[in-house]
Design a protein around this motif. Structure first.
Motif, short mmCIF file in Angstrom:
data_model
loop_
_atom_site.label_atom_id
_atom_site.label_comp_id
_atom_site.label_asym_id
_atom_site.label_seq_id
_atom_site.Cartn_x
_atom_site.Cartn_y
_atom_site.Cartn_z
N SER A 195 21.13 16.18 -3.88
CA SER A 195 19.79 16.37 -3.40
C SER A 195 20.04 16.69 -1.81
O SER A 195 20.57 17.33 -1.33
N ASP A 196 19.34 15.37 -1.00
CA ASP A 196 19.04 15.51 0.52
C ASP A 196 20.39 14.98 1.33
O ASP A 196 21.37 14.48 0.60
N LEU A 197 20.35 15.39 2.53
CA LEU A 197 21.49 15.20 3.38
C LEU A 197 20.93 14.20 4.78
O LEU A 197 19.89 14.66 5.12
N ALA A 198 21.74 13.64 5.21
CA ALA A 198 21.34 12.90 6.46
C ALA A 198 22.77 12.79 7.11
O ALA A 198 23.67 12.74 6.48
N PHE A 199 22.66 12.39 8.43
CA PHE A 199 23.96 12.38 9.28
C PHE A 199 24.02 11.51 10.27
O PHE A 199 22.91 11.08 10.99
N GLN A 200 25.24 10.84 10.69
CA GLN A 200 25.27 9.87 11.53
C GLN A 200 26.72 9.82 11.97
O GLN A 200 27.69 9.64 11.24
N GLY A 201 26.96 9.95 13.46
CA GLY A 201 28.36 9.97 13.98
C GLY A 201 29.26 11.10 13.13
O GLY A 201 28.94 12.19 13.12
N LYS A 202 30.28 10.64 12.72
CA LYS A 202 31.17 11.51 12.12
C LYS A 202 31.08 11.74 10.39
O LYS A 202 31.89 12.22 9.77
N TYR A 203 29.71 11.12 9.98
CA TYR A 203 29.67 11.01 8.64
C TYR A 203 28.41 12.08 8.34
O TYR A 203 27.45 11.96 8.80
N ALA A 204 28.43 12.59 6.93
CA ALA A 204 27.32 12.99 6.32
C ALA A 204 27.10 12.38 5.02
O ALA A 204 28.11 12.00 4.49
N PHE A 205 25.77 12.18 4.69
CA PHE A 205 25.42 11.14 3.73
C PHE A 205 24.51 12.20 2.66
O PHE A 205 23.80 12.71 2.88
N SER A 263 34.36 14.71 10.55
CA SER A 263 34.78 14.86 11.74
C SER A 263 35.67 16.22 12.16
O SER A 263 35.52 16.74 13.00
N ASN A 264 36.13 16.67 11.02
CA ASN A 264 36.71 18.14 11.13
C ASN A 264 35.80 18.78 10.25
O ASN A 264 35.88 18.51 8.90
N PRO A 265 34.87 19.67 10.44
CA PRO A 265 34.22 20.33 9.62
C PRO A 265 34.76 21.21 8.67
O PRO A 265 34.03 21.56 7.58
N ARG A 266 35.78 21.63 9.09
CA ARG A 266 36.80 22.50 8.17
C ARG A 266 37.43 21.91 7.07
O ARG A 266 37.75 22.64 6.08
N THR A 267 37.55 20.59 7.26
CA THR A 267 38.05 19.90 6.11
C THR A 267 37.33 18.51 5.91
O THR A 267 37.79 17.16 6.11
#
Length: 477
Positions: A69-79, A92-96
């Motif tokens: 379902s949905d997404l939220a973001f904080q610092g180096k984390y995606a929830f 923190s590294n969007p490629r990995t």
């Protein structure tokens, strides 16, 4: 989509099954621009966007029935929400991207937002209690059967080890939720949670009797979240709102509310009504004006302000997110976005229609496709949004000229199957710190990169926290 598991109310299908609102398919429009339709699991895109990472669903979230379902973001984390709980990714590294923890706690949709050390999830299916070991309770169970639905509050002081600290029961559950920081004496002390829920089928459903023309507002003391409680249940539509017709859903609550606290405004997608609210008093939102579009909008689903709060993009979730509506038969004005200008100030403000936008590509009959969740891309002086369209993929489009919106990039997968419609595709597509993150219902977390001069230096801009349903001016980042 912001789906919900069926439980007897049409609200559960308004985000999951095609069902009733597909009656609008009698509308015929000129054929959309011809483009090759990718095959099963093939990828097609414009030349200025590319996928740089994918993390598949795993464990309890792997089954087809466990919808992301949905997404939220904080610092180096995606929830990332899932009907069975949520995942925390280190981006923190969007490629990995790396999944650092998976929290199993069923209760669709698990719509998700974060604020400081707190994370909030929405439960919109009747459970036998508020625990993560709860089970679904059928509507047919007799009166007196234990029932719970509402919001759950988590401590994410250590994002790798979220701790469940509190629940709050709300009438009709919590289909979605929106965070509004406290003001005045509550500034930096309290947070308000606007709980959106609705009922479209029955006056006698457990915990969701009609009329349901209100929202629940939960006050959360930031230093003592265990004291969170209902602060108000304002009735937004004392006249009952839009009564409904064969093509459009009646109003009985709100599906989603996007707040813009620094502007003292919120935009409500309230089933049969698009709404502009004054939230200068967070605990007592006031309806400023409403709009309706019974001809083309089946279900007002979500909303996004432009950065100056002079425009709103509303979405129509025709078919509840479970239907194949991106085709010439349905046409370009149904299951689309509608752009409205906000004209006038204060109590005299009005919403004035400007145009529709719909992706200009045809999908197959086995692909659920309709306008869904997106967010602004922070391009100074321009109004550019990235948006999910389920199996229609991800679209980046410019509505600076509100009467002539234009797509500037797209990325999509082909259907999940050629012989049956499997609910899938991008539920939410959001910009965060120079990249686009998409929570694909079946395929997991995707990360995309756009290379286009029209986006300027957005890859240089950094935000510490983003909840797309709680907008902040990107000029303050």
């Amino acid at each position: 989509m912001r789906h919900s598991a069926p439980r007897g109310r049409f609200k559960r299908l308004a985000c999951l099954g095609a069902v009733a609102t597909l009656a609008v398919l009698g509308f015929t429009a000129p054929a959309q621009a011809a483009a090759p339709i990718p095959g099963v699991d093939e990828i097609a895109s414009s030349s200025n966007i590319r996928q740089i990472a994918n993390v598949p669903k795993t464990g309890a979230f792997a089954p087809e029935s466990a919808l992301n379902s949905d997404l939220a973001f904080q610092g180096k984390y995606a929830f990332a929400g899932n009907y069975n709980g949520f995942t925390v990714y280190d981006v923190s590294n969007p490629r990995t991207p790396v999944s650092v923890t998976q929290v199993v706690c069923p209760g669709g949709q698990n719509d998700i937002s974060v604020y400081g050390n707190l994370l909030f999830t929405a439960t919109d299916s009747i459970r036998n209690d508020d625990s993560c070991n709860s089970v679904a309770v059928p509507n047919t169970e007799p009166e007196g059967t234990p029932r719970w639905e509402g919001i759950r509050i988590w401590d994410i002081s250590d994002p790798r080890n979220p701790r469940y600290v509190k629940s709050v029961h709300t009438t009709c559950g919590s289909h979605t939720l929106t965070l509004v920081p406290g003001k005045g004496k509550d500034k930096n002390k309290a947070l308000y949670v606007y709980v959106s829920s609705y009922n479209t089928s029955s006056a006698s459903l457990p915990n969701c009797a009609l009329p349901h023309d209100k929202i629940s507002i939960v006050k959360v003391p930031l230093k003592k979240p265990t004291a969170a409680a209902i602060a108000a249940t304002p009735v937004l539509f004392p006249d009952g709102g839009f009564p409904g017709d064969p093509n459009s859903t009646a109003t009985s609550g709100c599906h989603d509310i996007t707040a813009y606290p620094e502007k003292d405004l919120a935009a409500g997608a309230c089933m049969g009504d698009g709404v502009l609210f004054d939230i200068s008093n967070p605990v007592a939102p006031k309806v400023v004006t409403t709009v309706r579009d019974a001809e083309n909008f089946a279900f007002w689903h979500s909303a996004t302000f432009n950065n100056d709060a002079t425009k709103i993009v509303f979405t129509d979730e025709l078919g509840g997110g479970g239907g194949a509506t991106c085709n010439p038969t349905v046409g370009s004005q149904k299951g689309a976005d509608a752009i409205y200008a906000i004209q006038g100030k204060g109590k005299k403000a009005k919403l004035v229609f400007q145009s529709y936008f719909k992706i200009p590509r045809e999908n197959t009959s086995t692909e659920n496709c309709v306008a869904h969740n997106g967010s602004l891309i922070p391009v100074p002086g321009r109004d550019i949004i990235v948006q999910a369209w389920y199996q229609g993929g991800i679209s980046v489009w410019d509505f600076t000229d509100a009467k002539k919106p234009k797509e500037i990039a797209y990325w999509e997968r082909g259907p999940l199957a050629a012989d049956r419609l499997i609910v899938g595709g991008s539920w939410s597509a959001y910009w965060y710190n120079g990249h686009i993150y998409s929570n694909d219902i079946q395929k997991g977390l995707d990360v995309l990169k756009v290379d286009d001069r029209r986006l300027g230096k957005t890859d240089k801009q950094r935000a510490w926290q983003i909840n797309p349903q709680t907008q902040t001016s990107y000029r303050k980042w």
